[in-house]
Design a protein around this motif. Structure first.
Motif, PDB file in Angstrom:
ATOM      1  N   SER A 206      -7.567  -1.775   8.098  1.00 47.73           N
ATOM      2  CA  SER A 206      -8.084  -1.498   6.765  1.00 47.73           C
ATOM      3  C   SER A 206      -7.435  -2.304   5.653  1.00 47.73           C
ATOM      4  O   SER A 206      -8.062  -2.548   4.631  1.00 47.73           O
ATOM      5  N   ARG A 207      -6.184  -2.740   5.826  1.00 43.84           N
ATOM      6  CA  ARG A 207      -5.485  -3.372   4.701  1.00 43.84           C
ATOM      7  C   ARG A 207      -4.706  -4.611   5.122  1.00 43.84           C
ATOM      8  O   ARG A 207      -4.059  -4.647   6.159  1.00 43.84           O
ATOM      9  N   LEU A 208      -4.783  -5.640   4.264  1.00 43.81           N
ATOM     10  CA  LEU A 208      -3.979  -6.848   4.403  1.00 43.81           C
ATOM     11  C   LEU A 208      -3.168  -7.031   3.123  1.00 43.81           C
ATOM     12  O   LEU A 208      -3.652  -6.743   2.019  1.00 43.81           O
ATOM     13  N   MET A 209      -1.947  -7.531   3.285  1.00 41.65           N
ATOM     14  CA  MET A 209      -1.120  -7.896   2.133  1.00 41.65           C
ATOM     15  C   MET A 209      -0.590  -9.300   2.402  1.00 41.65           C
ATOM     16  O   MET A 209       0.359  -9.480   3.161  1.00 41.65           O
ATOM     17  N   ASP A 248      -5.726  -5.896  -5.604  1.00 42.10           N
ATOM     18  CA  ASP A 248      -4.824  -6.387  -6.642  1.00 42.10           C
ATOM     19  C   ASP A 248      -4.298  -7.758  -6.231  1.00 42.10           C
ATOM     20  O   ASP A 248      -4.282  -8.104  -5.045  1.00 42.10           O
ATOM     21  N   ARG A 249      -3.898  -8.530  -7.240  1.00 42.68           N
ATOM     22  CA  ARG A 249      -3.213  -9.793  -7.000  1.00 42.68           C
ATOM     23  C   ARG A 249      -1.968  -9.785  -7.867  1.00 42.68           C
ATOM     24  O   ARG A 249      -2.050  -9.798  -9.088  1.00 42.68           O
ATOM     25  N   ILE A 250      -0.820  -9.711  -7.207  1.00 41.51           N
ATOM     26  CA  ILE A 250       0.448  -9.521  -7.906  1.00 41.51           C
ATOM     27  C   ILE A 250       1.271 -10.799  -7.831  1.00 41.51           C
ATOM     28  O   ILE A 250       1.591 -11.279  -6.731  1.00 41.51           O
ATOM     29  N   ALA A 251       1.637 -11.349  -8.975  1.00 42.95           N
ATOM     30  CA  ALA A 251       2.484 -12.531  -9.008  1.00 42.95           C
ATOM     31  C   ALA A 251       3.904 -12.157  -8.591  1.00 42.95           C
ATOM     32  O   ALA A 251       4.460 -11.160  -9.055  1.00 42.95           O
ATOM     33  N   ILE A 267      -5.678  -6.600   0.050  1.00 43.99           N
ATOM     34  CA  ILE A 267      -7.084  -6.662   0.460  1.00 43.99           C
ATOM     35  C   ILE A 267      -7.441  -5.441   1.302  1.00 43.99           C
ATOM     36  O   ILE A 267      -6.720  -5.093   2.241  1.00 43.99           O
ATOM     37  N   ASP A 268      -8.537  -4.809   0.952  1.00 43.79           N
ATOM     38  CA  ASP A 268      -9.060  -3.689   1.733  1.00 43.79           C
ATOM     39  C   ASP A 268     -10.370  -4.093   2.398  1.00 43.79           C
ATOM     40  O   ASP A 268     -11.127  -4.915   1.868  1.00 43.79           O
TER      41      ASP A 268
END
Length: 328
Positions: A206-209, A248-251, A267-268
């Protein structure tokens, strides 16, 4: 269910592997490793050197493999000399993971290199995953990393499943990993970023980081550098086009090179509640491999994959046609 990420993944797995094997044969040429090593020793950018010499005859994955293989051990050396900076990065990504994933039993590190970031991440997490998989295209980098892991994190060494593979054809089942992470693994693959993302979405539940370079937040000078090296670009669009959701996109604050800023892409995926258990499979498919005398065998494709110094070599090109070993 959004299924665009699954397009072109439903063909017969045997046909798929044979097609990829034929592609390997068509572009396989010997690269002068001594020449490449000499260029590396002269301080040349080995990736650019190999692209200029062999881009017309050799697959990009092979160029990436050789470039990283020649550098095996240098990432560990860098971390040991810059431990404070490395720890700051590990703590930052561990904090982002903790704040954005409430619970995960299995973790996959994609393009894990010499395992330094993975070791630091797990060591920094309050709750450790029960099952950890990690792969890299370079066998030598993994071998160096496992030696580093055994010396500094012996408990992690015992529980880690490390294997050599290509991001384009991951040897794990569909929807089998709770959390997929990367650290600059997609970086040099602009031309293939959509294909590689689709494969990551396949194996994730379900989720990627993904901690990757972000072109959009870079300086003009940094963008020119990323263009020169073919780093990923417009990754937000790739995620959207794949039918996934950019949460979300986190710097990232703690970066080693200001010309190569990192962002965490959270990413979901909208998937049905059908999940599999992690285990080795025929690369890019759900068909299981079984172990026989130190080899991993696919009865479906009639192929066997070697295990070198305890590291399974699970790229399609590593497969040996061996139908006599397979169950009828």
């Amino acid at each position: 269910m959004k299924e665009s990420w699954l397009n072109n993944r439903k063909e017969n797995c045997t046909d798929k592997v044979l097609t990829e094997t034929n592609q390997v044969t068509s572009y396989l040429h010997y690269i002068d490793i001594k020449e490449a090593y000499d260029a590396y020793e002269r301080g040349e950018n080995i990736m650019l050197f190999l692209k200029e010499r062999y881009s017309d005859s050799v697959n990009l994955s092979d160029i990436v493999e050789i470039a990283y293989d020649l550098q095996a051990g240098t990432y560990i050396d860098y971390v040991l000399k810059n431990m404070d900076q490395a720890k700051a990065y590990w703590l930052e990504i561990a904090d982002i993971v903790t704040r954005n994933v409430s619970e995960f039993s299995s973790l996959l590190d994609v393009g894990a290199g010499e395992l330094t970031t993975l070791c630091g991440l797990i060591d920094s997490l309050a709750k450790k995953p029960k099952t950890v998989y990690a792969f890299d295209i370079s066998w030598s980098r993994l071998a160096k990393g496992l030696d580093y892991l055994q010396k500094r994190y012996p408990a992690q060494h015992k529980s880690l499943n490390a294997f050599s593979a290509d991001i384009a054809s991951i040897p794990l089942p569909t929807s089998s990993i709770d959390l997929v992470v990367s650290s600059h693994a997609l970086e040099p693959n602009r031309a293939q970023q959509d294909v590689l993302l689709a494969e990551l979405l396949r194996v994730a539940k379900s989720r990627l980081m993904l901690f990757e370079p972000c072109y959009e937040i870079n300086s003009k000078e940094g963008k020119a550098r990323m263009d020169l090296h073919g780093y990923i670009r417009n990754f937000d669009n790739s995620i959207q086009n794949a039918g996934a959701s950019l949460v979300d996109r986190i710097a990232i604050r703690n970066v080693a090179n200001p010309l190569n800023p990192t962002a965490c892409y959270i990413i979901d995926i909208d998937k049905e509640n059908i999940f599999n258990t992690p285990r080795y499979t025929l690369p890019g498919t759900d068909n299981p491999l079984r172990e026989v005398n130190g080899w991993l065998i696919s009865d479906e494709a009639g192929m066997s994959f070697p295990v070198l110094e305890g590291i399974p070599c699970l790229r399609v090109k590593n497969g040996v046609i061996s139908s006599a070993l397979c169950n009828s």
